[in-house]
Design a protein around this motif. Structure first.
Motif, PDB file in Angstrom:
ATOM      1  N   VAL A  43      -7.469  -0.225   2.907  1.00 34.63           N
ATOM      2  CA  VAL A  43      -7.284   0.871   3.863  1.00 34.63           C
ATOM      3  C   VAL A  43      -6.821   0.287   5.187  1.00 34.63           C
ATOM      4  CG1 VAL A  43      -8.928   2.622   3.071  1.00 34.63           C
ATOM      5  CG2 VAL A  43      -9.719   0.767   4.528  1.00 34.63           C
ATOM      6  N   GLU A  44      -6.104   1.120   5.927  1.00 33.58           N
ATOM      7  CA  GLU A  44      -5.743   0.743   7.288  1.00 33.58           C
ATOM      8  C   GLU A  44      -6.254   1.866   8.180  1.00 33.58           C
ATOM      9  OE1 GLU A  44      -1.504  -0.496   8.396  1.00 33.58           O
ATOM     10  OE2 GLU A  44      -1.889   1.297   9.596  1.00 33.58           O
ATOM     11  N   VAL A  45      -7.151   1.517   9.086  1.00 33.22           N
ATOM     12  CA  VAL A  45      -7.822   2.515   9.905  1.00 33.22           C
ATOM     13  C   VAL A  45      -7.357   2.362  11.345  1.00 33.22           C
ATOM     14  CG1 VAL A  45     -10.073   3.328  10.692  1.00 33.22           C
ATOM     15  CG2 VAL A  45      -9.834   2.419   8.387  1.00 33.22           C
ATOM     16  N   THR A  46      -6.939   3.474  11.949  1.00 28.68           N
ATOM     17  CA  THR A  46      -6.437   3.425  13.323  1.00 28.68           C
ATOM     18  C   THR A  46      -7.297   4.279  14.241  1.00 28.68           C
ATOM     19  OG1 THR A  46      -4.214   3.184  12.449  1.00 28.68           O
ATOM     20  CG2 THR A  46      -4.397   3.789  14.769  1.00 28.68           C
ATOM     21  N   MET A  47      -7.696   3.673  15.340  1.00 22.53           N
ATOM     22  CA  MET A  47      -8.462   4.387  16.344  1.00 22.53           C
ATOM     23  C   MET A  47      -7.699   4.383  17.656  1.00 22.53           C
ATOM     24  SD  MET A  47     -11.639   2.523  14.845  1.00 22.53           S
ATOM     25  CE  MET A  47     -10.334   1.624  14.081  1.00 22.53           C
ATOM     26  N   GLU A  48      -7.763   5.483  18.374  1.00 24.73           N
ATOM     27  CA  GLU A  48      -7.110   5.533  19.670  1.00 24.73           C
ATOM     28  C   GLU A  48      -7.912   4.693  20.658  1.00 24.73           C
ATOM     29  OE1 GLU A  48      -5.042   9.286  21.586  1.00 24.73           O
ATOM     30  OE2 GLU A  48      -7.102   9.116  22.351  1.00 24.73           O
ATOM     31  N   ASN A  49      -7.209   3.990  21.510  1.00 30.08           N
ATOM     32  CA  ASN A  49      -7.825   3.118  22.512  1.00 30.08           C
ATOM     33  C   ASN A  49      -7.684   3.764  23.892  1.00 30.08           C
ATOM     34  OD1 ASN A  49      -8.740   0.981  24.009  1.00 30.08           O
ATOM     35  ND2 ASN A  49      -7.049  -0.403  23.526  1.00 30.08           N
ATOM     36  N   ILE A  51       0.841  -1.197   0.000  1.00 27.88           N
ATOM     37  CA  ILE A  51       0.000   0.000   0.000  1.00 27.88           C
ATOM     38  C   ILE A  51       0.881   1.253   0.000  1.00 27.88           C
ATOM     39  CG2 ILE A  51      -1.695   1.327   1.325  1.00 27.88           C
ATOM     40  CD1 ILE A  51      -2.685  -1.414   2.329  1.00 27.88           C
ATOM     41  N   LEU A  52       1.920   1.199   0.846  1.00 29.83           N
ATOM     42  CA  LEU A  52       2.819   2.343   0.937  1.00 29.83           C
ATOM     43  C   LEU A  52       3.403   2.698  -0.427  1.00 29.83           C
ATOM     44  CD1 LEU A  52       4.855   1.962   4.211  1.00 29.83           C
ATOM     45  CD2 LEU A  52       3.512   3.924   3.447  1.00 29.83           C
ATOM     46  N   LEU A  68      -0.710   7.433   0.695  1.00 31.76           N
ATOM     47  CA  LEU A  68      -0.857   8.369   1.807  1.00 31.76           C
ATOM     48  C   LEU A  68      -0.823   7.627   3.143  1.00 31.76           C
ATOM     49  CD1 LEU A  68      -3.594  10.583   0.210  1.00 31.76           C
ATOM     50  CD2 LEU A  68      -1.501  11.482   1.246  1.00 31.76           C
ATOM     51  N   ASP A  69       0.190   7.949   3.923  1.00 31.32           N
ATOM     52  CA  ASP A  69       0.363   7.312   5.216  1.00 31.32           C
ATOM     53  C   ASP A  69      -0.807   7.617   6.144  1.00 31.32           C
ATOM     54  OD1 ASP A  69       2.245   5.591   6.049  1.00 31.32           O
ATOM     55  OD2 ASP A  69       3.157   7.039   7.439  1.00 31.32           O
ATOM     56  N   ASP A  99      -1.975  15.889  -5.500  1.00 31.28           N
ATOM     57  CA  ASP A  99      -0.658  15.233  -5.549  1.00 31.28           C
ATOM     58  C   ASP A  99      -0.802  13.736  -5.782  1.00 31.28           C
ATOM     59  OD1 ASP A  99       0.294  17.662  -4.895  1.00 31.28           O
ATOM     60  OD2 ASP A  99       0.772  17.178  -2.797  1.00 31.28           O
ATOM     61  N   ASP A 100      -1.839  13.151  -5.183  1.00 30.25           N
ATOM     62  CA  ASP A 100      -1.949  11.698  -5.170  1.00 30.25           C
ATOM     63  C   ASP A 100      -3.077  11.170  -6.037  1.00 30.25           C
ATOM     64  OD1 ASP A 100      -0.133  11.239  -2.595  1.00 30.25           O
ATOM     65  OD2 ASP A 100      -1.440  12.956  -2.258  1.00 30.25           O
TER      66      ASP A 100
END
Ligand code: NAG
Ligand code: NAG
Ligand code: NAG
Ligand code: NAG
Ligand code: NAG
Length: 672
Positions: free
Chosen positions: A67-73, A39-40, A86-87, A260-261
């Motif tokens: 997609v990689e989805v990050t949620m704060e725990n 993906i990167l 896109l990081d 850009d992307d």
């Protein structure tokens, strides 16, 4: 020797074992990282990749290869969305609570509804659903956070480049009083990247960004003029987030593109059943600084007339969403902006087709088979115009919580289900949640509100046919004259050109003209020598009726009330008959309209609306706020044979934005 040999063998076996374990670990770690690397590099990611979930004390990550989805725990803040090259499409420089979050504007400011626990609801190859919850606790939370039990849900599905979000909010009976004026999800996208905003086929353009420091705020503090933008094309442009507001019924797709992307970020809302105030309620969408909003509850364009007050003793529970956050990409060589927008529209129609979603797990979001349907036909009976009933074409028909006719536009708590009739006046409302409703309608070209005098109770699987329904709009006699079109907006009236220094080029289309900044000030300069006078028979409302009845600016920040005149001639008057002045308003803010007949000096007005409205439609560039209808009885002795004048005075002038917008005015003769 033998012993030693044996020992050596054992040792070698152990070493082999360790090596095998290391090798296994190595392979495992590698295989876990391969998709991320792909993906990167923006390479071909595998759309059939399974969903994977990783949890730690700090965060929860769902990855489906797209997609990689990050949620704060356990706060439930969305902190990362990795897509293609896109990081993070979210602004990584922002604090974790300021990237992708729910928030509620309530009595004590803004609450970003941080949660305390996370639970995995579903974890299969095909789908991961997470639930971030918090139970409100009087001792710990009173005065600090919204009295509300919270359940924020996130879903990532196999093969789907995006994220579904919904929330289940509940107030227990013993929770203290509160106002919840705005409830929404906000996304702050990476500002350097997401600079192109798209709201509709025609409303798309590059937006100012964080670097554009050269601006000046205007009289209405949320608006600014770009005096020295980085992008010279934007010099002199007006920026004001309210210029991008949309009615609920149209607020289905909006978002941003990174040039850009060649990547797009879209908020897709397949149904507005959970939004408040009905199909015409307006709310924010996307706006400068790469912000995208999913609005559920807002008092914009209604003010406090919409009911967002929650009382102790009242149990309330509601599901907001699901909404879909969609990501797409295109090859940067073709006309990628168009490609991305068209692909987002295609995705919207896919989402609408699969509504109500069948993959959610909260029992508070009923699936299709747990919902009901209502159909029927709406006819209009207007005996002074048509001898026969007419089919109500393209009328808005909806189910909303029980109340008076028209109460749906002020309902801030329940679900609403709206549709439009076809040419024959037939309607079919699908996917209605179980519950008790009234059926409401309004018909273009006719004043007033329809309500069926019957509680409609929906149970799972119900199919209710209401048959033919007849709307009898308010009317007491034949039309003597009329101004405007009964359509609940002021769009058909005269909308001036903006001052050349106050132009937003996203509002140049005729249909968007009313969204320009500062139009209210143009009244005092167009009607410099006297207030508006409209002569029935000679004037034309599209040229001679200013779209808003505003105050007159007399300099130094002071304003004066204004009085508009309607002049008309009657060949005959029945002195003992009763005439009716139908006065329909499309908006009102801090205003009062007084009505006088023939003598402007009458100390007491014949009629007053009294002080009405908080919708700020003028200041926020809406062409309507809340609809109001006054049917004013006028005895024949108030008017005379020959020339007459109706004086309409807007008396309140403390604010420059005190105003009403008329929808439609009609004088009816006595019934014959
Ligand atoms: C509520 O908060 C108080 C104070 O922090 C705590 O002592 C109590 O255990 C909490 N109650 C529940 C049900 O969590
Ligand atoms: C869920 O909905 C999708 C799309 O509408 C459909 O293809 C699928 O068969 C449904 N699944 C179930 C289990 O009903
Ligand atoms: C309809 O529902 C409302 C609100 O729930 C209730 O107050 C009213 O009594 C009901 N009317 C009938 C006829 O059942
Ligand atoms: C009123 O003015 C509008 C706009 O100038 C014009 O299109 C329309 O034809 C006029 N209507 C009449 C009846 O003159
Ligand atoms: C005038 O109005 C009165 C009251 O509605 C009615 O009885 C009477 O017939 C009307 N007169 C004429 C000439 O229409």
């Amino acid at each position: 020797m033998v012993k030693v040999g044996k020992r050596n063998h054992l040792r070698q076996l152990l070493l082999w074992l360790i090596m095998i374990i290391e090798l296994l670990l190595f392979f495992f770690v590698c295989s876990a990282e391969i998709p991320a690397r792909k993906i990167l590099e923006g390479g071909d990611s595998d759309p059939h990749e399974v969903c994977r979930l990783q949890t730690s004390d700090q965060k929860v990550v769902i990855d489906n290869g797209l997609v990689e989805v990050t949620m704060e725990n356990p706060s439930g803040y969305l902190t990362g969305i990795k897509y293609k090259g896109l990081d993070n499409v979210l602004e990584s420089r922002n604090h974790n609570h300021n990237k992708g979050y729910w928030d509620i504007v309530w009595d004590h400011g803004v609450d970003k509804i941080e949660t305390k626990h996370v639970k995995v609801i579903t974890r299969t190859d095909d789908l991961v659903e997470l639930s971030f919850t918090k139970t409100w606790n009087f001792t710990a939370d009173h005065g600090n956070s919204v009295p509300l039990n919270i359940d924020k849900r996130f879903i990532v599905r196999r093969g789907v480049p995006g994220l579904y979000m919904y929330g289940i909010f509940e107030r227990q009976e013993e929770f203290p009083d509160a106002h919840m004026n705005h409830i929404r999800i906000a996304f702050k996208l990476k500002e350097e990247k997401f600079r192109f905003m798209a709201l509709s086929d025609t409303r798309q353009r590059i937006m100012p960004s964080a670097g554009d420091r050269g601006y000046q705020t205007l009289a209405y503090r949320e608006a600014m003029i770009l005096t020295n933008p980085l992008d010279p094309q934007l010099r002199g442009e007006i920026e004001d987030k309210y210029q991008y507001s949309t009615e609920n019924k149209d607020n289905k797709l909006h978002g941003w593109i990174s040039d850009d992307d060649a990547v797009g970020f879209w908020i897709i809302t397949p149904s507005d059943e959970f939004r408040i105030g009905g199909p015409h309620k307006q709310g924010l969408t996307s706006h400068p600084r790469s912000t995208a909003l999913s609005m559920f509850v807002t008092t914009h364009y209604t003010g406090k007339d919409i009911d967002t007050t929650y009382k102790k003793g009242e149990h309330w529970k509601k599901v907001f969403g699901p909404v879909f956050i969609y990501l797409n990409s295109a090859s940067s060589e073709d006309d990628y902006r168009k490609t991305l927008w068209n692909d987002a529209k295609r995705q919207l129609s896919e989402e609408i087709k699969s509504w109500p979603y069948n993959f959610t797990r909260s029992e508070d979001f009923p699936h299709a088979e747990q919902r009901g349907e209502v159909s029927g036909q709406l006819l209009v009976g207007e005996r002074f115009i048509h001898k026969e009933l007419v089919q109500a074409q393209s009328a808005f028909v909806g189910l909303a919580p029980p109340g008076d006719a028209g109460s749906w536009q002020k309902d801030g708590k329940g679900y609403q289900f709206w549709t439009q009739t076809d040419k024959k006046g037939s309607f079919h409302i699908k996917n209605v949640r179980p519950g008790e409703y009234n059926l409401y309608a309004w018909v273009h070209g006719f004043i007033g509100d329809y309500r069926l005098d019957l509680n409609v109770t929906i149970q799972p699987g119900n199919k209710i046919n209401l048959g033919s329904l007849i709307y009898d709009p308010p009317r007491n006699g034949p039309t003597l004259w009329e101004i405007g079109i009964p359509d609940r907006t002021a769009a058909e009236f005269f909308i001036p050109e903006p001052y050349p220094t106050f132009v937003n080029s996203l509002c140049l289309d005729d249909a968007d003209k009313y969204r320009q900044y500062g139009l209210w000030e143009r009244y005092s300069d167009i009607y410099r020598h006297g207030d508006l006078v409209y002569t029935v028979g000679a004037s034309n409302y599209s040229r001679d009726w200013f779209f808003a009845h505003v105050v007159r600016n007399i300099g130094n920040g002071a304003n004066r009330p204004t009085t508009w005149q309607i002049k008309f001639n009657l060949e005959d008057v029945n002195e003992t008959g009763h005439y009716t002045l139908q006065l329909a308003l499309a908006a009102a803010s801090y205003a009062e309209i007084q009505v006088r007949f023939n003598n402007p000096e009458d100390v007491r007005p014949y009629f007053t609306t009294r002080r009405i409205g908080y919708d700020n439609a003028v200041a926020r560039h809406g062409i309507h706020g809340l609809y109001r209808l006054y049917s004013i009885d006028v005895p024949g002795n108030r008017i005379k044979k020959g020339d007459n004048t109706i004086f309409l005075t807007q008396t309140r002038h403390q604010s420059s934005y005190a105003a009403v917008m008329y929808d439609y005015i009609r004088l009816e003769g006595p019934s014959v």
